[in-house]
Design an enzyme around this catalytic site. Sequence first.
Site, PDB file in Angstrom:
ATOM      1  N   HIS A 155      34.619  46.165  62.392  1.00  0.00           N
ATOM      2  CA  HIS A 155      34.287  47.404  61.670  1.00  0.00           C
ATOM      3  C   HIS A 155      35.296  47.698  60.558  1.00  0.00           C
ATOM      4  O   HIS A 155      35.510  48.858  60.200  1.00  0.00           O
ATOM      5  CB  HIS A 155      34.208  48.609  62.617  1.00  0.00           C
ATOM      6  CG  HIS A 155      33.427  48.338  63.862  1.00  0.00           C
ATOM      7  ND1 HIS A 155      32.073  48.514  63.942  1.00  0.00           N
ATOM      8  CD2 HIS A 155      33.831  47.858  65.071  1.00  0.00           C
ATOM      9  CE1 HIS A 155      31.656  48.171  65.161  1.00  0.00           C
ATOM     10  NE2 HIS A 155      32.707  47.756  65.864  1.00  0.00           N
ATOM     11  N   SER A 276      41.687  43.479  32.101  1.00  0.00           N
ATOM     12  CA  SER A 276      40.824  44.536  31.586  1.00  0.00           C
ATOM     13  C   SER A 276      41.098  44.700  30.101  1.00  0.00           C
ATOM     14  O   SER A 276      42.227  44.505  29.647  1.00  0.00           O
ATOM     15  CB  SER A 276      41.128  45.841  32.323  1.00  0.00           C
ATOM     16  OG  SER A 276      40.819  46.951  31.508  1.00  0.00           O
ATOM     17  N   LYS A 282      45.689  45.454  34.732  1.00  0.00           N
ATOM     18  CA  LYS A 282      44.672  44.982  35.676  1.00  0.00           C
ATOM     19  C   LYS A 282      44.640  43.456  35.855  1.00  0.00           C
ATOM     20  O   LYS A 282      44.785  42.709  34.914  1.00  0.00           O
ATOM     21  CB  LYS A 282      43.274  45.442  35.221  1.00  0.00           C
ATOM     22  CG  LYS A 282      43.022  46.917  35.353  1.00  0.00           C
ATOM     23  CD  LYS A 282      43.166  47.443  36.782  1.00  0.00           C
ATOM     24  CE  LYS A 282      42.066  46.960  37.702  1.00  0.00           C
ATOM     25  NZ  LYS A 282      40.796  47.634  37.470  1.00  0.00           N
ATOM     26  N   GLU A 289      33.785  38.600  42.895  1.00  0.00           N
ATOM     27  CA  GLU A 289      32.695  39.579  42.763  1.00  0.00           C
ATOM     28  C   GLU A 289      31.431  38.916  42.234  1.00  0.00           C
ATOM     29  O   GLU A 289      30.317  39.209  42.672  1.00  0.00           O
ATOM     30  CB  GLU A 289      33.108  40.708  41.813  1.00  0.00           C
ATOM     31  CG  GLU A 289      34.267  41.551  42.327  1.00  0.00           C
ATOM     32  CD  GLU A 289      34.859  42.394  41.207  1.00  0.00           C
ATOM     33  OE1 GLU A 289      34.133  43.198  40.627  1.00  0.00           O
ATOM     34  OE2 GLU A 289      36.060  42.229  40.915  1.00  0.00           O
TER      35      GLU A 289
END
Length: 479
Positions: A155, A276, A282, A289
């Site tokens: 979980h 970024s 970043k 992803e």
Amino acid sequence: MALWGGRFEDSVSELTQEFGASLPVDRHLYRQDIAGSKAHAAMLAAQGIISDEDAQAIRAGLDGIEADIEAGAFTFDINDEDIHMAIEGELTRRIGAAGGRLHTGRSRNDQVATDTRLAAKALARGLMEQNLALRHALVDAAKAAGTTILPGMTHLQHAQPVLFAHQLLAYAWMLARDYTRLHAAFDAADASPLGAAALAGTTYPLDRQMTAYTLGFSRVIENSLDAVSDRDFLLDLEYACSVMAVHLSRLSEEIVLWSSQEFGFITLSDAFSTGSSIMPQKKNPDFAELIRGKCGRVVGDLVQLLVTVKGLPLAYNKDLQEDKESALDAAHTLEQCLSVMRGMVSTWTVNADRMRAVMHRGHLAATDVADYLAKRGMPFREAHAVVGHLVLEAEKTGCDISELPLETFHEASDLFGDDVVGAFDLDAIVAARTTQGGTAPVAVEAQMAKVEAGIAADEATLDALSPVVKMGTATRSVL
Ligand code: ARG
């Protein structure tokens, strides 16, 4: 006029010509189509259906066309409708009447099924190789991780400590199952429809065994209607791709989490992250992803084909022309995902200290403290409740169960001795889980041997696969 134009008075409209064409997709199968035609022509000559001279002219003509396509010197014309017409039409322009004899005893229906099966075999084999390469990378990463431990989760909550190697090997097992599915998809495609002609077989004395053998197929499809209409082999391939994409999406999600500031368990190499355009600090796990995202595309490909074949009456229907784009897309997408994932796994830095630093949170030793009581005679359910109360107390004081004073344990049960601190030792907790498939270093070592034996066994199956006609690369970039 199209090659089938004899019974028509008018040409098709420009609109329907483009709508009905599959050339933008099936031109990627040019090698398969040429191999199929060469095998068919050689068989026609061997059976005395066409002359040896015609067969030789066809072979030489097809070789010339293939060389031109490979060299980028072949102009595809949408008016040719599909790769079969494009190549046959050009062949006849080049060699004359012999070209017109190539299609004797053959239909585009068995031709396209042949080409597609040859392509499916090549794609499945390529994916099997990539699958093995990623499994090797996971094993290497697991070996490099040694006895590094991290919080095992259920979980997404801290549960029990596990070896990082153990967690990585879980993905190696998923991929081992994916390999089995790819192998099954390869086998499903490995049967020759050539000679089924349009749907019913043909009056010419074709030797179907010969063309099957020449093309590297292991067997001949026994029912001509099934031969031209079956696309199960593509469904099998796309299902295998879909499950593998789901597995990669799960690993991607872990990578996204692990590389976040909150976790900090791994640092991705610069080659496998992006920055970024506005935030100078970043470093994003874009590629993890993207693999996670591409999973939707691959599953979509499978669903598209399932819906396309649903409810189709026998035998060939033009709907089936919609089969190749999704299969090529699924396989190519997954091929890329597998190599990018391999790159990520092989170049990340594992932050073992950070993994350990977060282990004092989440009462990771709680199960072992309950086991401590149970091993001293308390029924496990009762021990569970006692430790539950200790966790509650720790939560109230804002500490981990292992940080509670010893008196608290003594008050909670007479069975607690000072040696309970031994139950807090995270490495000992891991080392004690020696059951087969457990996370103890000795168990993981035994597991690793099995993972490696599985990889070796699967590698050996590659050598035993029937021959494939490799996908051409000349037209690939435009897909
Ligand atoms: N372009 C077709 C396809 O991909 C080839 C077979 C066409 N056969 C036919 N009778 N229209 O399915």
